[in-house]
Design a protein around this motif. Structure first.
Motif, PDB file in Angstrom:
ATOM      1  N   THR A  57       0.992  -1.025  -0.051  1.00 35.62           N
ATOM      2  CA  THR A  57      -0.096   0.024  -0.434  1.00 35.62           C
ATOM      3  C   THR A  57       0.337   1.166  -0.003  1.00 35.62           C
ATOM      4  N   VAL A  58       1.821   1.372   0.501  1.00 35.15           N
ATOM      5  CA  VAL A  58       2.893   2.381   0.681  1.00 35.15           C
ATOM      6  C   VAL A  58       3.180   2.730  -0.912  1.00 35.15           C
ATOM      7  N   ARG A  59       4.138   1.185  -1.140  1.00 30.34           N
ATOM      8  CA  ARG A  59       4.551   1.986  -1.731  1.00 30.34           C
ATOM      9  C   ARG A  59       3.853   2.246  -3.448  1.00 30.34           C
ATOM     10  N   SER A  60       2.766   1.742  -3.180  1.00 26.50           N
ATOM     11  CA  SER A  60       1.291   2.090  -4.011  1.00 26.50           C
ATOM     12  C   SER A  60       1.292   3.900  -4.254  1.00 26.50           C
ATOM     13  N   ILE A  61       1.504   4.177  -2.987  1.00 28.96           N
ATOM     14  CA  ILE A  61       0.899   5.712  -2.806  1.00 28.96           C
ATOM     15  C   ILE A  61       2.126   6.445  -3.241  1.00 28.96           C
ATOM     16  N   GLU A  62       3.117   6.214  -2.466  1.00 30.35           N
ATOM     17  CA  GLU A  62       4.564   6.529  -3.048  1.00 30.35           C
ATOM     18  C   GLU A  62       4.250   7.365  -4.567  1.00 30.35           C
ATOM     19  N   ARG A  63       4.517   6.052  -5.004  1.00 27.44           N
ATOM     20  CA  ARG A  63       3.998   5.880  -6.809  1.00 27.44           C
ATOM     21  C   ARG A  63       3.080   7.393  -7.268  1.00 27.44           C
ATOM     22  N   ARG A  64       2.328   7.381  -6.330  1.00 26.43           N
ATOM     23  CA  ARG A  64       1.513   8.197  -7.153  1.00 26.43           C
ATOM     24  C   ARG A  64       1.458   9.708  -5.883  1.00 26.43           C
ATOM     25  N   VAL A  65       1.832   9.491  -5.648  1.00 22.26           N
ATOM     26  CA  VAL A  65       2.177  11.286  -4.753  1.00 22.26           C
ATOM     27  C   VAL A  65       3.455  11.737  -5.161  1.00 22.26           C
ATOM     28  N   GLY A  66       4.547  10.753  -5.812  1.00 24.45           N
ATOM     29  CA  GLY A  66       6.229  10.643  -6.329  1.00 24.45           C
ATOM     30  C   GLY A  66       7.193  11.090  -5.776  1.00 24.45           C
ATOM     31  N   SER A  67       7.077  10.852  -3.749  1.00 25.07           N
ATOM     32  CA  SER A  67       8.034  11.471  -2.904  1.00 25.07           C
ATOM     33  C   SER A  67       7.608  10.024  -2.234  1.00 25.07           C
ATOM     34  N   GLU A  68       8.698   9.262  -1.663  1.00 29.62           N
ATOM     35  CA  GLU A  68       8.901   8.543  -0.493  1.00 29.62           C
ATOM     36  C   GLU A  68       8.037   8.920   0.573  1.00 29.62           C
ATOM     37  N   LEU A  69       7.512   8.054   1.109  1.00 24.58           N
ATOM     38  CA  LEU A  69       6.810   8.142   2.835  1.00 24.58           C
ATOM     39  C   LEU A  69       7.551   7.752   3.629  1.00 24.58           C
ATOM     40  N   ARG A  70       7.208   7.521   5.431  1.00 27.10           N
ATOM     41  CA  ARG A  70       8.012   7.679   6.274  1.00 27.10           C
ATOM     42  C   ARG A  70       7.247   6.192   6.871  1.00 27.10           C
ATOM     43  N   PHE A  71       7.544   5.165   7.095  1.00 30.02           N
ATOM     44  CA  PHE A  71       6.663   3.929   7.183  1.00 30.02           C
ATOM     45  C   PHE A  71       7.931   3.832   8.447  1.00 30.02           C
ATOM     46  N   ARG A  72       6.496   2.922   9.314  1.00 34.47           N
ATOM     47  CA  ARG A  72       7.352   2.482  10.244  1.00 34.47           C
ATOM     48  C   ARG A  72       6.084   1.660  11.194  1.00 34.47           C
ATOM     49  N   ALA A  73       6.507   0.689  12.044  1.00 35.92           N
ATOM     50  CA  ALA A  73       4.972  -0.489  12.498  1.00 35.92           C
ATOM     51  C   ALA A  73       5.133  -0.543  13.766  1.00 35.92           C
ATOM     52  N   ALA A  74       4.117  -1.169  14.738  1.00 32.96           N
ATOM     53  CA  ALA A  74       4.126  -1.709  16.424  1.00 32.96           C
ATOM     54  C   ALA A  74       3.983  -2.957  15.939  1.00 32.96           C
ATOM     55  N   LYS A  75       4.290  -3.651  17.119  1.00 41.23           N
ATOM     56  CA  LYS A  75       3.896  -4.993  17.334  1.00 41.23           C
ATOM     57  C   LYS A  75       2.318  -4.603  17.977  1.00 41.23           C
ATOM     58  N   ASN A  76       2.381  -4.053  18.445  1.00 47.87           N
ATOM     59  CA  ASN A  76       0.617  -4.579  18.850  1.00 47.87           C
ATOM     60  C   ASN A  76       0.213  -2.762  19.889  1.00 47.87           C
ATOM     61  N   GLY A  77      -1.057  -2.771  20.070  1.00 50.79           N
ATOM     62  CA  GLY A  77      -1.625  -1.421  20.007  1.00 50.79           C
ATOM     63  C   GLY A  77      -0.506  -0.851  21.427  1.00 50.79           C
ATOM     64  N   ASP A  78      -0.229  -1.095  22.136  1.00 51.15           N
ATOM     65  CA  ASP A  78       0.418  -0.576  22.785  1.00 51.15           C
ATOM     66  C   ASP A  78       1.417   0.376  22.831  1.00 51.15           C
ATOM     67  N   LEU A  79       1.744  -0.402  22.305  1.00 55.91           N
ATOM     68  CA  LEU A  79       3.493   0.570  21.395  1.00 55.91           C
ATOM     69  C   LEU A  79       2.596   1.424  20.287  1.00 55.91           C
ATOM     70  N   GLY A  80       1.658   0.802  19.517  1.00 56.00           N
ATOM     71  CA  GLY A  80       1.722   1.668  18.805  1.00 56.00           C
ATOM     72  C   GLY A  80       0.848   2.798  19.008  1.00 56.00           C
ATOM     73  N   ILE A  81      -0.686   3.113  20.274  1.00 55.91           N
ATOM     74  CA  ILE A  81      -0.532   4.266  20.818  1.00 55.91           C
ATOM     75  C   ILE A  81       0.422   5.368  21.294  1.00 55.91           C
TER      76      ILE A  81
END
Length: 128
Positions: free
Chosen positions: A19-43
């Motif tokens: 999804t991120v790569r598809s958005i990057e192609r459409r907007v023409g710039s790189e997105l900053r992508f991060r991940a959290a493995k659970n809801g507490d870390l995500g919050i």
């Protein structure tokens, strides 16, 4: 544009990366992508970094996607970015709506459809 994925699931991380790569192609710039493995870390990550987009997997363990969305929306300084929840069952759509999610998709999710909706939501928020 910043994207935070909250999921313990490798398949969700792969889907979101597409999804991120598809958005990057459409907007023409790189997105900053991060991940959290659970809801507490995500919050914590979302409140600290304030990404424009949070995609949360319903199986985000501990504090799940619904608790995450509710906590972000109800914070003392409410999160105003886009929240998308990936559901396991269509019957949980009411929980996604209740929690304050902007959109939700029932698995399996088409990453290009997800990219379309995320871009639409970001554009709406930026013009509001």
């Amino acid at each position: 544009m910043d994207v935070l994925l909250v999921s313990p699931d490798p398949a969700s991380r792969e889907l979101t990366a597409l999804t991120v790569r598809s958005i990057e192609r459409r907007v023409g710039s790189e997105l900053r992508f991060r991940a959290a493995k659970n809801g507490d870390l995500g919050i914590r990550a979302a409140l600290r970094d304030r990404p424009q987009i949070v995609i949360a997997d319903e199986i985000a363990s501990r504090a799940g996607a619904f608790a995450l969305a509710k906590a972000l929306r109800d914070d003392a300084i409410p999160y105003t970015g886009v929240i998308v929840i990936l559901l396991e069952r269509k019957h949980d759509a009411w929980l996604a709506r209740w929690s304050g999610a902007d959109a939700w998709f029932v698995r399996p999710v088409d990453p290009f459809e997800l990219a379309d909706r995320v871009l639409e939501l970001v554009t709406q928020k930026e013009s509001a």
